[in-house]
Design a protein around this motif. Structure first.
Motif, PDB file in Angstrom:
ATOM      1  N   PHE A  11      33.964  -4.131   2.263  1.00 12.24           N
ATOM      2  CA  PHE A  11      34.241  -5.052   3.437  1.00 12.24           C
ATOM      3  C   PHE A  11      34.626  -4.243   4.539  1.00 12.24           C
ATOM      4  O   PHE A  11      33.981  -4.038   5.761  1.00 12.24           O
ATOM      5  CB  PHE A  11      34.413  -5.979   3.654  1.00 12.24           C
ATOM      6  N   ASP A  12      35.168  -3.260   4.488  1.00 13.62           N
ATOM      7  CA  ASP A  12      35.998  -2.554   5.322  1.00 13.62           C
ATOM      8  C   ASP A  12      34.616  -1.412   6.095  1.00 13.62           C
ATOM      9  O   ASP A  12      34.726  -1.626   7.448  1.00 13.62           O
ATOM     10  CB  ASP A  12      37.036  -1.602   4.691  1.00 13.62           C
ATOM     11  N   MET A  15      32.580  -3.505   7.845  1.00 13.16           N
ATOM     12  CA  MET A  15      32.912  -3.930   9.441  1.00 13.16           C
ATOM     13  C   MET A  15      33.023  -2.681  10.491  1.00 13.16           C
ATOM     14  O   MET A  15      32.726  -2.738  11.412  1.00 13.16           O
ATOM     15  CB  MET A  15      34.071  -5.017   8.982  1.00 13.16           C
ATOM     16  N   ARG A  16      33.946  -1.498  10.344  1.00 13.72           N
ATOM     17  CA  ARG A  16      33.626  -0.574  10.878  1.00 13.72           C
ATOM     18  C   ARG A  16      32.374  -0.193  11.464  1.00 13.72           C
ATOM     19  O   ARG A  16      32.639   0.026  12.945  1.00 13.72           O
ATOM     20  CB  ARG A  16      34.177   0.778   9.517  1.00 13.72           C
ATOM     21  N   ALA A  31      32.826  -8.600  14.694  1.00 13.38           N
ATOM     22  CA  ALA A  31      33.298  -8.316  13.762  1.00 13.38           C
ATOM     23  C   ALA A  31      35.170  -7.574  13.765  1.00 13.38           C
ATOM     24  O   ALA A  31      35.622  -7.571  12.549  1.00 13.38           O
ATOM     25  CB  ALA A  31      32.675  -6.637  13.475  1.00 13.38           C
ATOM     26  N   LEU A  35      37.485  -8.603  10.264  1.00 14.20           N
ATOM     27  CA  LEU A  35      37.956  -7.807   9.837  1.00 14.20           C
ATOM     28  C   LEU A  35      39.563  -8.055   9.997  1.00 14.20           C
ATOM     29  O   LEU A  35      40.244  -8.372   8.790  1.00 14.20           O
ATOM     30  CB  LEU A  35      37.638  -6.246  10.561  1.00 14.20           C
ATOM     31  N   CYS A  39      41.957  -9.402   6.613  1.00 12.92           N
ATOM     32  CA  CYS A  39      43.698  -7.961   6.252  1.00 12.92           C
ATOM     33  C   CYS A  39      44.921  -9.320   5.774  1.00 12.92           C
ATOM     34  O   CYS A  39      45.552  -8.440   5.311  1.00 12.92           O
ATOM     35  CB  CYS A  39      43.584  -7.528   7.696  1.00 12.92           C
ATOM     36  N   HIS A  46      42.161  -1.157   4.441  1.00 13.43           N
ATOM     37  CA  HIS A  46      41.469  -0.912   5.400  1.00 13.43           C
ATOM     38  C   HIS A  46      43.149  -0.178   5.922  1.00 13.43           C
ATOM     39  O   HIS A  46      42.757  -0.307   7.445  1.00 13.43           O
ATOM     40  CB  HIS A  46      42.166  -3.032   6.011  1.00 13.43           C
ATOM     41  N   THR A  49      41.206   2.328   8.419  1.00  7.14           N
ATOM     42  CA  THR A  49      40.298   1.595   9.890  1.00  7.14           C
ATOM     43  C   THR A  49      41.275   1.785  10.716  1.00  7.14           C
ATOM     44  O   THR A  49      40.585   1.822  12.577  1.00  7.14           O
ATOM     45  CB  THR A  49      39.719   0.770   9.030  1.00  7.14           C
ATOM     46  N   LEU A  67      42.189  -6.421  16.045  1.00  6.32           N
ATOM     47  CA  LEU A  67      42.687  -5.357  15.159  1.00  6.32           C
ATOM     48  C   LEU A  67      44.393  -4.952  15.289  1.00  6.32           C
ATOM     49  O   LEU A  67      44.834  -4.405  14.145  1.00  6.32           O
ATOM     50  CB  LEU A  67      42.108  -3.706  15.473  1.00  6.32           C
ATOM     51  N   GLY A  70      45.174  -7.774  12.898  1.00  8.70           N
ATOM     52  CA  GLY A  70      44.589  -7.298  11.160  1.00  8.70           C
ATOM     53  C   GLY A  70      45.783  -6.446  10.956  1.00  8.70           C
ATOM     54  O   GLY A  70      46.259  -6.590   9.976  1.00  8.70           O
TER      55      GLY A  70
END
Length: 78
Positions: A11-12, A15-16, A31, A35, A39, A46, A49, A67, A70
């Motif tokens: 998934f990471d 999304m990245r 996104a 993410l 998390c 994760h 990223t 983020l 996250g």
């Protein structure tokens, strides 16, 4: 544990790529939101990223906001 680790890694990567390369800003923000939610599972995939994107000066502020949430969710998972 293996499921969370492997799901997080797969998934990471997806999304990245969306966060860094998608031409539409709303897709990048969404996104980052997704993410941040994922998390909560605590996958160690994760960490790189999140730290790379948060530390990147070219990452937009609204994306960094999600983020950082996250990162908080990832740390709270432990």
């Amino acid at each position: 544990a293996a499921y969370i680790r492997e799901f997080g890694a797969a998934f990471d990567g997806a999304m990245r790529e969306l966060i860094e390369k998608h031409p539409e800003p709303i897709v990048r923000v969404n996104a980052a939101r997704v993410l941040a939610h994922v998390c909560r599972g605590g996958s160690p995939a994760h960490y790189p990223t999140l730290t790379a994107l948060i530390g990147n000066a070219n990452t937009r502020t609204e994306i960094k906001h999600h983020l950082l949430h996250g990162a908080a969710n990832l740390l709270a998972a432990y």
